[in-house]
Structures are given as structure tokens and as C-alpha cells.
Design an enzyme around this catalytic site. Structure first.
Site, short mmCIF file in Angstrom:
data_model
loop_
_atom_site.label_atom_id
_atom_site.label_comp_id
_atom_site.label_asym_id
_atom_site.label_seq_id
_atom_site.Cartn_x
_atom_site.Cartn_y
_atom_site.Cartn_z
N LYS A 275 118.26 55.58 55.48
CA LYS A 275 117.50 55.88 54.27
C LYS A 275 116.73 57.19 54.47
CE LYS A 275 116.47 51.12 52.76
NZ LYS A 275 117.15 51.13 51.46
N ARG A 349 123.17 41.76 51.21
CA ARG A 349 124.27 40.93 50.67
C ARG A 349 125.14 40.39 51.79
NH1 ARG A 349 126.40 45.79 46.98
NH2 ARG A 349 124.16 46.22 47.02
N1 BES Z 1 116.45 46.55 50.66
C1 BES Z 1 117.23 47.43 49.86
C2 BES Z 1 116.95 47.29 48.36
C3 BES Z 1 115.62 47.74 47.87
C4 BES Z 1 115.38 49.08 47.61
C5 BES Z 1 114.62 46.83 47.60
C6 BES Z 1 114.16 49.48 47.10
C7 BES Z 1 113.40 47.22 47.11
C8 BES Z 1 113.17 48.56 46.86
C9 BES Z 1 118.73 47.18 50.07
O1 BES Z 1 119.10 46.71 51.31
C10 BES Z 1 119.42 48.47 49.83
O2 BES Z 1 119.17 49.38 50.58
N2 BES Z 1 120.24 48.54 48.79
C11 BES Z 1 120.93 49.72 48.45
C12 BES Z 1 122.34 49.34 48.08
C13 BES Z 1 123.27 50.50 47.93
C14 BES Z 1 123.55 51.13 49.28
C15 BES Z 1 124.55 50.00 47.32
C16 BES Z 1 120.22 50.35 47.24
O3 BES Z 1 119.77 49.63 46.36
O4 BES Z 1 120.11 51.58 47.23
ZN ZN Z 2 119.47 48.31 52.71
#
Ligand code: BES
Ligand code: ZN
Ligand code: ZN
Length: 499
Positions: A275, A349
Site C-alpha cells: 500500500k 477475502r
Molecule cells: N483492508 C483493505 C480494505 C480497506 C481499505 C478497508 C480501506 C478499510 C479502508 C483490503 O484488504 C484491501 O486492501 N482491499 C483492496 C482490494 C483491491 C486490491 C482489489 C482495496 O479495497 O483497495
Molecule cells: Zn488489503
């Protein structure tokens, strides 16, 4: 937690909270305050200092030793009263009062509120709102900068149902205790709130009930069960993963359990698909699905729920390292389905896939509900004050929405559907962990989960609901009615849902 009792003549308080509706100078409460305190309310209204508008507050010093201060708080229009509004207004009053380091308070619950909710609901929700507002995560601050907590609450009313309100306040306290427990787990820094500590916290819940059995599966157990997705996500971290199983038998031993599944990523760096720095802060909250399950359990154990409930928490860290799982890897879940990894940041997921498979293979669930901070897309869709609800079962949806409303929380249904399922196809495996489109991210994530709720014939293995907590699970600035940090959103809805 404070103690709640009925106001008596001898009671002395630092402040009396007086909630009033708009243009409400003829109510029994207004009369009581005017009689007792030299027409103070009439004077305030006369000079237009307070008219009961929603959220407005007016603090008055009485010069009276029994009630040192009056805090008038506006409830807004009477026909717009809801449990949510009542709790927000009361919570805001508590936060105002805590700035003055008061410990003993009283609340004059309006007759109109008791008429609208019933005395028990009014008592329960009043206590829940006060306790949730009273919570602060400040153990790392210097002692003099920490919050002074409310110790005593005298409930007061012109209505004679005060005993029912006081009795129900105990229930509200247990509910808030579950909410605040979830918040505490979430707020704790990620180097401390590890999978091992989460497992230990689950074990410690056994103190509340003999009907709870907690089992922790270790890496070797996961290997034997074939939990390849959870193991894959965990392999980049120094910390060993855990799979926490909570079994509560509050009903007949033959009754099918409701299964609660919670995402327990104790820190989500994104893994090798790292990230950006400004998206990585707040990722200690990525275990709030797990915390929702543990908070709900803590409350139902103390309330002595007469049902069978199983909690499943897959928990690990998502970290980049030489041993991390990689984009282009293929992981195999416990149900034998293979997953192509397109992005290691779509890890929630994956760990849920093994837990949902576990529920289908090892338990005979009446229904399964999972909780997860799953997608940034859910925040884009819904903003920061309501969680996303997905389900293949209409009865679950309507009960869930009804219970959320009853407790003052907000859920919003989002769709599952063929087009989202289609978008998760992989050329090399049974499914891919990211979709082929950048649209509808909350729904494509839900479609991925749905894939693991099916039996080998492709039919639904159990009625299922998924709650994406990403939107409302924490507040960076806090709200007028609760301090910053994890919110514990959805715990109250779940307690009501299971009841
Ligand atoms: N934990 C995150 C989702 C999230 C992001 C929760 C911001 C709360 C606030 C999750 O694991 C994630 O990183 N999801 C990605 C998925 C993408 C790579 C398809 C996302 O939402 O960007
Ligand atoms: Zn994630
Ligand atoms: Zn995550």
C-alpha cells in the site's frame, strides 16, 4: 462502567442532563425544571439561547448544591425522534460533560421518549449511549491527560416507569461493554494486537460463561485441514497465524448454530502489492471483523443468550518479505478451490475463503454472517457512516436492517449478482482474487466470498450474509457522540439479531 440507579431526593450530581424537543416549553419536564430552578428554562428560551434544536447544548450553573449544573440538550423535532438520534444527543452530552471532569450525573428522560420507545428500550439505549460515549483509548497518554469517566448515573423521569428503565440499563451496559471491547481490540497498536494476542483475548472470554469453548488452530492444524489461502497470506509475516473457534452452546445441543466469521488481519501493509504510505495508516483496524465477533460474543455471554453460536476467526498479518505469497501465485482453499493471486492486498477475502469453507464442511450452520473491513470501494459507495450488507437470503436482510434501525446503527444493502461473479474468473485457476474491472469493487469482493459459501454442486451451503465494515469501522476525528478510533459499528445490531 458506571452504575445506574433511580433518582432519589438525596441524590447529588455534578450535572443534570435535560434533553428537550424543539419549542418544548410546555412539557412536564420543562415544568419540573422551571419549578425547581427559578424558571431558568423559561428565561433561557426567552432570550433565544436555547430552543431545543437538534444537537444544541446549553450549560447552566445553578448555584444549587444538589444539582450543580444543568445541561440542556436539543432533541430536535418530536416527530423525528429515533433511537439513533436519542443516542447521538445523549452521547454528545456525555462528551461535553467529560471535558469538565464530572463523575456523577443524572439524565431526565422525557416522557415522550419513554412513550415512543417503551421504558425498557429507553433505559437500555440510554445506558448504551452513555457507556459508548464514555469510552476512550488513552492508556498511552500521561495520566493528567486521560479522560475522567462517569461513575454514577441517576435516571430520572416524570413518568413512574423508572424501575423498568433502571433494570434495562444493565442490559445496555453489557451491550456497550461488547462494543467497547471491540473498539479496544481495534485501537491497540498492531505490534501488540497480534494474532496470538487476539487468540488469547478469545480464550479469556471463557471467564464469562461455562457454555463457551474456545479452540485455537495452529499452522500445522491449518496444513492438515488444507487452509492454503490463510497459510498463503500469513507466510510473509514473522508472526504465526491462528484460526480461532468459539463454540457457545446456550440452546439445545442439537440446535444448529448461527456462525459468525470475522476477518482478523492484525496489520494490512498490502503485502508485496504494498500500500502507499498514506493508505497504510489505520490498517491496524483491519482486524475489526474479528473484533466484531469477539465483542458480540462478550455481550451475548454476559446476557446469557439462549442460542447456539459459533465464531470463526482466521487471523494473521499481511506483510512483505522474502517469504511472502506473490502476485501470480495460485493458492488452494480448504474446499479444494484454487485462487489465482492478482494482488496480495486483496488478502481479507482469502483468509475468509478458508473460514467459509470450514463452516460448510465442519459445521451444520443455520446461517453464516461474516464481518470484514474488506474493500476501499465500499467506502467510496457508502461514505463513512453506514456499513455494506450483502446476502443471498431475503429474511436475513430484512431482520438485519430492522435490528440495525432498532439499535441506531445503519446498514445499507449492496448487490450480489452474475456480473460480479463473472468478473472474478481466472484463466488459470477456479477464481481470481481481484476482478477484471475496476468498478463495483465491494460487490466483486462479495462475489468472491459467495463462491466459498457453495457446496460441491454449486448450491448455497447455508443462508449467508456478508457485512463490509470498511465504511464505518473507525473515525479519525471522532463524532460529537463518540471519541476517535474504532467505532464498534454493527456489534449492537448483531446482539439484537441473535436475540
Ligand atoms: N483492508 C483493505 C480494505 C480497506 C481499505 C478497508 C480501506 C478499510 C479502508 C483490503 O484488504 C484491501 O486492501 N482491499 C483492496 C482490494 C483491491 C486490491 C482489489 C482495496 O479495497 O483497495
Ligand atoms: Zn488489503
Ligand atoms: Zn485488508
Amino acid at each position: 462502567m458506571a452504575s445506574y440507579f433511580a433518582w432519589e431526593e438525596k441524590t447529588h450530581v455534578d450535572a443534570l442532563i435535560v434533553p428537550l424537543f424543539e419549542q418544548d416549553n410546555t412539557s412536564a419536564e420543562a415544568a419540573l425544571i422551571n419549578d425547581r430552578f427559578h424558571n431558568v428554562l423559561s428565561s433561557i428560551i426567552e432570550i433565544n439561547d436555547f430552543e431545543g434544536e437538534k444537537g444544541k447544548q446549553s450549560l447552566v450553573y445553578t448555584g444549587d448544591d444538589q444539582v450543580k449544573r444543568l445541561l440542556f440538550v436539543g432533541l430536535g423535532k418530536k416527530d423525528q425522534l429515533s433511537v439513533r438520534r436519542w443516542k447521538q444527543i445523549l452521547g454528545a452530552a456525555v462528551l461535553r460533560i467529560s471535558k469538565k471532569k464530572m463523575t456523577d450525573i443524572s439524565v431526565l428522560v422525557p416522557e415522550a421518549v419513554i412513550d415512543a420507545f417503551g421504558a425498557s428500550v429507553a433505559g437500555r439505549e440510554t445506558a448504551a449511549a452513555i457507556e459508548i460515549a464514555d469510552y476512550a483509548y488513552d492508556e498511552y497518554k500521561q495520566e493528567d491527560a486521560r479522560v475522567t469517566h462517569i461513575e454514577k448515573v441517576a435516571l430520572r423521569s416524570v413518568n413512574n416507569e423508572i424501575d423498568a428503565m433502571v433494570a434495562a440499563a444493565v442490559e445496555g451496559k453489557y451491550i456497550a461493554d461488547g462494543v467497547n471491547f471491540a473498539r479496544e481490540l481495534g485501537n491497540t497498536p498492531p505490534s501488540i494486537m497480534t494474532p496470538a494476542l487476539l487468540a488469547q483475548q478469545a480464550k479469556e472470554l471463557a471467564q464469562f460463561s461455562n457454555a463457551l469453548n474456545v479452540t485455537i488452530l495452529e499452522r500445522e492444524d491449518m496444513r492438515q485441514l488444507g487452509m492454503g489461502c490463510l497459510l498463503g497470506v500469513a507466510q510473509g509475516s514473522e508472526l504465526p497465524p491462528k484460526f480461532i473457534i468459539l463454540e457457545y452452546v446456550g440452546g439445545e445441543s442439537t440446535e444448529q448454530p448461527t456462525v459468525l466469521v470475522g476477518k482478523g488481519i492484525t496489520f494490512d501493509s498490502g503485502g508485496l502489492s504494498l500500500k502507499p504510505a498514506n493508505f497504510m495508516t489505520t490498517m491496524k483496524f483491519d482486524m475489526l471483523g474479528a473484533a466484531t465477533v469477539l465483542g458480540t460474543f462478550r455481550a451475548i455471554l454476559q446476557l446469557g443468550l439462549k442460542k447456539n453460536v459459533v465464531g470463526l476467526i482466521p487471523t494473521c498479518e499481511n506483510m512483505p518479505s522474502g517469504s511472502s505469497y506473490r502476485p501470480d501465485d495460485i493458492l488452494v482453499a480448504m474446499n479444494g478451490k484454487s485462487v489465482e493471486i492478482g494482488n496480495t492486498d486483496a488478502e481479507g477475502r482469502l483468509i475468509l475463503a478458508d473460514a467459509l469453507s470450514y463452516a460448510a464442511e465442519k459445521l451444520k450452520p443455520k446461517e453464516v454472517i461474516d464481518f470484514a473491513t474488506l474493500t476501499g470501494a465500499c467506502v467510496v459507495a457508502l461514505g463513512t457512516k453506514r456499513s455494506g450488507l450483502f446476502s443471498n437470503d431475503e429474511a436475513m436482510v430484512s431482520r438485519m436492517l430492522e435490528k440495525a434501525d432498532e439499535r441506531g446503527e445503519q446498514l445499507w444493502r449492496l448487490p450480489l449478482g452474475e456480473e460480479y461473479t463473472e468478473a472474478m474468473k481466472s484463466p488459470v485457476a477456479d477464481i481470481k482474487n481481484i476482478s477484471n474491472t475496476r468498478y463495483g469493487g465491494a460487490s466483486t469482493a462479495a462475489a468472491f466470498l459467495e463462491f466459498f459459501t457453495k457446496d460441491s454442486d454449486g448450491k448455497a451451503a447455508y443462508p449467508w450474509a456478508h457485512i463490509d465494515l470498511s465504511s464505518a469501522h473507525h473515525g479519525e476525528k471522532g463524532t460529537p457522540y463518540a471519541r476517535a478510533g474504532a467505532t464498534g459499528d454493527v456489534v449492537q445490531t448483531m446482539i439484537a439479531y441473535l436475540n
